[in-house]
Design a protein around this motif. Structure first.
Motif, PDB file in Angstrom:
ATOM      1  N   ASP A 170      84.838  43.870  48.439  1.00  0.00           N
ATOM      2  CA  ASP A 170      84.557  45.261  48.059  1.00  0.00           C
ATOM      3  C   ASP A 170      84.972  46.265  49.137  1.00  0.00           C
ATOM      4  O   ASP A 170      84.345  47.320  49.291  1.00  0.00           O
ATOM      5  CB  ASP A 170      83.066  45.464  47.744  1.00  0.00           C
ATOM      6  N   GLU A 171      86.021  45.944  49.860  1.00  0.00           N
ATOM      7  CA  GLU A 171      86.402  46.795  50.988  1.00  0.00           C
ATOM      8  C   GLU A 171      86.730  48.224  50.575  1.00  0.00           C
ATOM      9  O   GLU A 171      86.331  49.175  51.251  1.00  0.00           O
ATOM     10  CB  GLU A 171      87.581  46.186  51.748  1.00  0.00           C
ATOM     11  N   ARG A 195      85.533  49.986  48.146  1.00  0.00           N
ATOM     12  CA  ARG A 195      84.288  50.693  47.865  1.00  0.00           C
ATOM     13  C   ARG A 195      83.535  50.997  49.160  1.00  0.00           C
ATOM     14  O   ARG A 195      82.886  52.042  49.285  1.00  0.00           O
ATOM     15  CB  ARG A 195      83.432  49.885  46.900  1.00  0.00           C
ATOM     16  N   LYS A 196      83.618  50.099  50.142  1.00  0.00           N
ATOM     17  CA  LYS A 196      82.954  50.332  51.429  1.00  0.00           C
ATOM     18  C   LYS A 196      83.643  51.466  52.191  1.00  0.00           C
ATOM     19  O   LYS A 196      82.983  52.315  52.796  1.00  0.00           O
ATOM     20  CB  LYS A 196      82.930  49.042  52.246  1.00  0.00           C
ATOM     21  N   ASN A 248      80.475  43.050  56.361  1.00  0.00           N
ATOM     22  CA  ASN A 248      80.183  41.877  55.545  1.00  0.00           C
ATOM     23  C   ASN A 248      78.925  42.051  54.695  1.00  0.00           C
ATOM     24  O   ASN A 248      78.534  41.135  53.976  1.00  0.00           O
ATOM     25  CB  ASN A 248      80.074  40.623  56.412  1.00  0.00           C
ATOM     26  N   GLY A 249      78.301  43.212  54.760  1.00  0.00           N
ATOM     27  CA  GLY A 249      77.134  43.505  53.937  1.00  0.00           C
ATOM     28  C   GLY A 249      77.553  44.020  52.571  1.00  0.00           C
ATOM     29  O   GLY A 249      78.728  43.979  52.190  1.00  0.00           O
ATOM     30  N   THR A 250      76.590  44.550  51.858  1.00  0.00           N
ATOM     31  CA  THR A 250      76.857  45.117  50.534  1.00  0.00           C
ATOM     32  C   THR A 250      77.394  46.543  50.679  1.00  0.00           C
ATOM     33  O   THR A 250      77.298  47.151  51.756  1.00  0.00           O
ATOM     34  CB  THR A 250      75.565  45.168  49.697  1.00  0.00           C
ATOM     35  N   VAL A 251      77.908  47.072  49.580  1.00  0.00           N
ATOM     36  CA  VAL A 251      78.361  48.462  49.578  1.00  0.00           C
ATOM     37  C   VAL A 251      77.179  49.383  49.892  1.00  0.00           C
ATOM     38  O   VAL A 251      77.324  50.349  50.652  1.00  0.00           O
ATOM     39  CB  VAL A 251      79.012  48.827  48.222  1.00  0.00           C
ATOM     40  N   ASP A 252      75.999  49.076  49.365  1.00  0.00           N
ATOM     41  CA  ASP A 252      74.812  49.898  49.631  1.00  0.00           C
ATOM     42  C   ASP A 252      74.441  49.872  51.115  1.00  0.00           C
ATOM     43  O   ASP A 252      74.029  50.894  51.676  1.00  0.00           O
ATOM     44  CB  ASP A 252      73.623  49.427  48.792  1.00  0.00           C
ATOM     45  N   GLU A 253      74.574  48.719  51.765  1.00  0.00           N
ATOM     46  CA  GLU A 253      74.276  48.628  53.202  1.00  0.00           C
ATOM     47  C   GLU A 253      75.260  49.465  54.016  1.00  0.00           C
ATOM     48  O   GLU A 253      74.868  50.161  54.959  1.00  0.00           O
ATOM     49  CB  GLU A 253      74.314  47.169  53.665  1.00  0.00           C
ATOM     50  N   SER A 267      76.891  52.070  52.890  1.00  0.00           N
ATOM     51  CA  SER A 267      76.592  53.459  52.559  1.00  0.00           C
ATOM     52  C   SER A 267      75.398  53.975  53.368  1.00  0.00           C
ATOM     53  O   SER A 267      75.444  55.082  53.924  1.00  0.00           O
ATOM     54  CB  SER A 267      76.321  53.578  51.056  1.00  0.00           C
TER      55      SER A 267
END
Length: 191
Positions: free
Chosen positions: A13-14, A16-17, A173-178, A180
């Motif tokens: 999801d790079e 989006r990050k 390496n975390g989620t998009v929410d992390e 953000s």
């Protein structure tokens, strides 16, 4: 100026990050990935909303600026010169204060490692306080890089840095929410 640098290898999801960082107000994201093919870099750029493209800076595959309206090129040891046809913004990696003071024609330069690196094991801080004080005579903006985290940001204000760049502190390496949440918190810490 607040700059994010992508890790050496692509992450899930790079795109989006990257958008999360830019949406939070970060000024630039440097697309680094030294081992990525031209096709992989093109796919990454295409996965990022076009409205953010002018805030993306390439560390390689410079010819992609012919296909996208990007924010510039970052010169480094691997890719030290742009194409003779390129006339957009340039930045450059520097690893000594003398390199910074000799730099010209750049929108900004990064200077590293200011602190012990988070992302590169054994890459230790390389500057004394006296050396960093010499940045007062720099003619172009200098961005601190290397080991930058929330605890180090107040220490940077002593020197003539125009901002900082982060790689290892960003939860790539975390989620998009992390990412953000991290981006929002760091953007608020600038003041």
């Amino acid at each position: 100026m607040l700059i994010a640098i992508t890790p050496e290898s692509p992450v899930a999801d790079e795109g989006r990050k990257v958008e999360a960082l830019l949406r939070a107000g970060w000024h630039r994201v440097h697309l680094r990935h030294p081992g990525a093919s031209r096709v992989e870099m093109r796919a990454l750029i295409e996965s990022i909303g076009q409205r953010y493209h002018d805030r993306l800076v390439l560390h390689g595959h410079f010819d992609l600026t012919n296909d996208f309206n990007l924010g510039g090129l970052h010169l480094n040891r691997r890719c030290p010169v742009p194409s003779s046809l390129y006339h957009g913004p340039l930045s450059r990696s520097c690893h000594s204060v003398d390199e910074v003071l000799d730099a010209s024609g750049m929108q900004y330069v990064t200077l590293s490692p200011i602190f012990d690196s988070i992302s590169k094991s054994g890459y230790r801080s390389a500057f004394t306080q006296a050396e960093l004080m010499r940045l007062d005579s720099a003619q172009i903006p200098v961005i601190a890089l290397g080991g930058i985290d929330s605890e180090h940001i107040p220490l940077l204000k002593v020197y003539k840095f125009s901002g900082y760049a982060m790689l290892g502190s960003i939860p790539w390496n975390g989620t998009v929410d992390e990412v953000s949440a991290f981006a929002d918190a760091m953007e608020k810490s600038i003041d």
